[in-house]
Design a protein around this motif. Structure first.
Motif, PDB file in Angstrom:
ATOM      1  N   LYS A 283       0.830  -1.211   0.000  1.00 16.66           N
ATOM      2  CA  LYS A 283       0.000   0.000   0.000  1.00 16.66           C
ATOM      3  C   LYS A 283       0.862   1.258   0.000  1.00 16.66           C
ATOM      4  N   ASP A 284       1.952   1.249   0.775  1.00 15.98           N
ATOM      5  CA  ASP A 284       2.859   2.401   0.813  1.00 15.98           C
ATOM      6  C   ASP A 284       3.414   2.699  -0.580  1.00 15.98           C
ATOM      7  N   LEU A 285       3.882   1.660  -1.250  1.00 21.47           N
ATOM      8  CA  LEU A 285       4.525   1.852  -2.545  1.00 21.47           C
ATOM      9  C   LEU A 285       3.522   2.233  -3.628  1.00 21.47           C
ATOM     10  N   LEU A 286       2.339   1.591  -3.620  1.00 18.76           N
ATOM     11  CA  LEU A 286       1.339   1.919  -4.625  1.00 18.76           C
ATOM     12  C   LEU A 286       0.803   3.331  -4.449  1.00 18.76           C
ATOM     13  N   SER A 287       0.785   3.797  -3.210  1.00 15.77           N
ATOM     14  CA  SER A 287       0.357   5.178  -2.957  1.00 15.77           C
ATOM     15  C   SER A 287       1.323   6.168  -3.613  1.00 15.77           C
ATOM     16  N   ILE A 288       2.631   5.907  -3.475  1.00 10.85           N
ATOM     17  CA  ILE A 288       3.628   6.768  -4.110  1.00 10.85           C
ATOM     18  C   ILE A 288       3.473   6.745  -5.629  1.00 10.85           C
ATOM     19  N   LEU A 289       3.136   5.577  -6.161  1.00 11.00           N
ATOM     20  CA  LEU A 289       3.015   5.414  -7.606  1.00 11.00           C
ATOM     21  C   LEU A 289       1.728   5.995  -8.171  1.00 11.00           C
ATOM     22  N   GLY A 290       0.784   6.398  -7.283  1.00 11.65           N
ATOM     23  CA  GLY A 290      -0.413   7.086  -7.742  1.00 11.65           C
ATOM     24  C   GLY A 290      -1.565   6.193  -8.126  1.00 11.65           C
ATOM     25  N   TYR A 291      -1.590   4.953  -7.660  1.00  5.56           N
ATOM     26  CA  TYR A 291      -2.700   4.070  -7.987  1.00  5.56           C
ATOM     27  C   TYR A 291      -3.947   4.454  -7.203  1.00  5.56           C
ATOM     28  N   ASP A 292      -5.107   4.270  -7.807  1.00  5.75           N
ATOM     29  CA  ASP A 292      -6.390   4.712  -7.245  1.00  5.75           C
ATOM     30  C   ASP A 292      -6.892   3.669  -6.262  1.00  5.75           C
ATOM     31  N   TYR A 293      -6.919   4.017  -4.982  1.00  4.06           N
ATOM     32  CA  TYR A 293      -7.369   3.071  -3.965  1.00  4.06           C
ATOM     33  C   TYR A 293      -8.862   2.833  -4.030  1.00  4.06           C
TER      34      TYR A 293
END
Length: 486
Positions: free
Chosen positions: A455-465
């Protein structure tokens, strides 16, 4: 025949050493039970042993005090911490317990200084030595700091334009230093450092830009060479050239009263490491005094900016060997549960070597191995030690986990590796533990940062939660489950 790992170490080095000992055939670091640390926090993990920071600061201050007394040196000594080595709050908190000063390198460093002032950890009497190439925000922040009353900020001039830029931002008088652009060793790809102003240009620059400027007081000459403070003909020759500039400048500038010899003390990178710190300091003080006495000028106050020496030996990293791959009849690869590129980038970028020792298995037979990281990059490996040009570890067996530690990794690795950000191949950043001692001398630990999650890494990458939240939660669970199994 002696074939155990402990036999190899005892035959090769003077062991045990001050910081490295064994208890029940398991490695201790400054008396810390590393096996217990692994059991409590798991691996991979990084740690900072805070008392080592204060120990090194006070050692240096004692060496300088002894040399000053021995040589009847009239100047004072000021220990500055080079913040770029490690900007973390816990590092600054520990360092500032010891009556030291700060050297900054960029605009955000000044924000850290102001934060520390607001907390009462430094005050207007603390020297802030502002180094580096200065433009825009850095100049504005220095100006704000000085305008708000911090008169002990010394802006070290790096190029010809900085005087005019600073004067536009600073309301009243301010103090400056001038950095010497030192000449590099012949093996370098260039002849002169890109930092600072050339030897021959410093006095003319002073006469042209500072001497008649009512706002500016020249207080410091700054001298630093990339190879650090070492007992070589090159170092002593550059120091001699520096003193000639200092003396010529002092003769035309009465306000000049300080010499900053920068950083560059080496730290222990091998069990065979030897360096006579006290001798080097005594020789430096002696040569500065001799040059000044012969020229009939007052000796300068001495500033240093030790970064790696302050914080480097406080850090460490511990990994687990996940698997051994026999790739041919000669090469065995021990695969660790992390990445060298991401957690110790200097091993990849500049081929730097740290002290590497197993945590357990010292009674096993040893074997020669290569160490591999988890990324798919061919450069993610560690293949030699400075003291033996190879890696020897206790023999790997599937039924008995083997843990290895890298020590004295506390300087630069987090900032160069991009702490808290993306990691190569999205290998998660390890957890980080702070280790301290209470008043009774007992070890206390706390978690500074947890291991990164998907979750930390995908947040940086801009993925839509909002769209992929269930997928993210599933991947996070799988990642954490794999870590636990390791």
């Amino acid at each position: 025949m002696k074939t155990k790992y402990i036999d190899l170490i005892e035959q090769t080095f003077d062991f045990p050493q001050k910081e490295f000992t064994l208890d029940d055939h398991k490695l201790q670091f400054h008396g810390i039970d590393l096996t217990k640390l692994i059991a409590q926090y798991g691996t991979p993990l990084k740690f900072t042993y805070l008392p080592k920071i204060s120990e090194n600061i006070n050692s240096a201050k004692a060496w300088f005090a002894d040399a000053i007394q021995k040589n009847n040196y009239d100047g004072k000594y000021h220990y500055c911490y080079c913040t770029k080595s490690s900007h973390f709050n816990h590092v600054l908190n520990e360092a500032l317990k010891n009556d030291i000063h700060i050297e900054t390198s960029s605009a955000f460093d000044i924000d850290i200084v102001e934060n520390l002032k607001a907390q009462g950890k430094i005050n207007d009497e603390t020297y802030v030595i502002s180094n580096g190439f200065k433009r825009d925000q850095y100049v504005k922040n220095i100006g704000r700091l000085i305008n708000n009353g911090h008169k002990n900020c010394i802006a070290v001039i790096d190029n010809f334009e900085e005087i005019s830029l600073l004067s536009q931002e600073i309301n009243g008088n301010y103090n400056v230093g001038i950095r010497i652009a030192s000449e590099e060793e012949p093996k370098f790809e260039f002849y002169t450092s890109r930092l600072g102003i050339g030897y021959k240009n410093i006095v003319p620059f002073y006469n042209r830009e500072i001497k008649e400027n009512p706002k500016v007081n020249l207080k410091m000459l700054h001298f630093f060479i990339n190879t650090g403070i070492r007992d070589t003909a090159y170092y002593w020759n550059e120091l001699s050239k520096c003193m000639k500039v200092y003396i010529n400048l002092k003769k035309v500038c009465s306000s000049l009263d300080s010499l900053n010899i920068g950083g560059g003390f080496p730290i222990k990178n091998s069990l065979a490491f030897e360096y006579d710190y006290a001798y080097m300091i005594d020789e430096i003080i002696q040569q500065i005094k001799q040059a000044c006495d012969e020229a009939g000028v007052a000796v300068p106050n001495i500033f240093t900016e030790f970064g790696s020496f302050t914080v480097g030996e406080s850090g460490g990293a511990i990994y687990k060997v996940l698997y051994q791959k026999q790739q041919n009849d000669r090469e065995k690869w021990n695969m660790i549960n992390s990445s060298f590129i991401t957690t110790m980038p200097d091993t990849w970028a500049i081929n730097k070597r740290f002290i590497m020792l197993p945590i357990n298995g010292w009674q096993k037979e040893y074997e020669r191995v290569l160490l591999g990281g988890l990324t798919c990059d061919s450069d993610d490996y560690y293949n030699s030690e400075q003291h033996m040009n190879a890696i020897y570890l206790p023999k790997y067996t599937k039924d008995k986990p083997l843990y290895i530690g890298f020590f004295n990794t506390g300087a630069y690795q987090e900032t160069i590796g991009g702490f808290g950000g993306l990691q190569h191949c999205l290998i998660p950043q390890p957890k980080h533990i702070l280790i301290d001692r209470n008043e009774a001398g007992d070890i206390e630990t706390q978690l500074f940062s947890a291991q990164q999650t998907s979750k930390d890494l995908l947040s940086i990458l801009g993925y839509d939660y909002g769209i992929n939240n269930s997928l993210i939660e599933s991947e996070t669970h799988i990642t954490e489950e794999l870590i636990v199994k390791q």
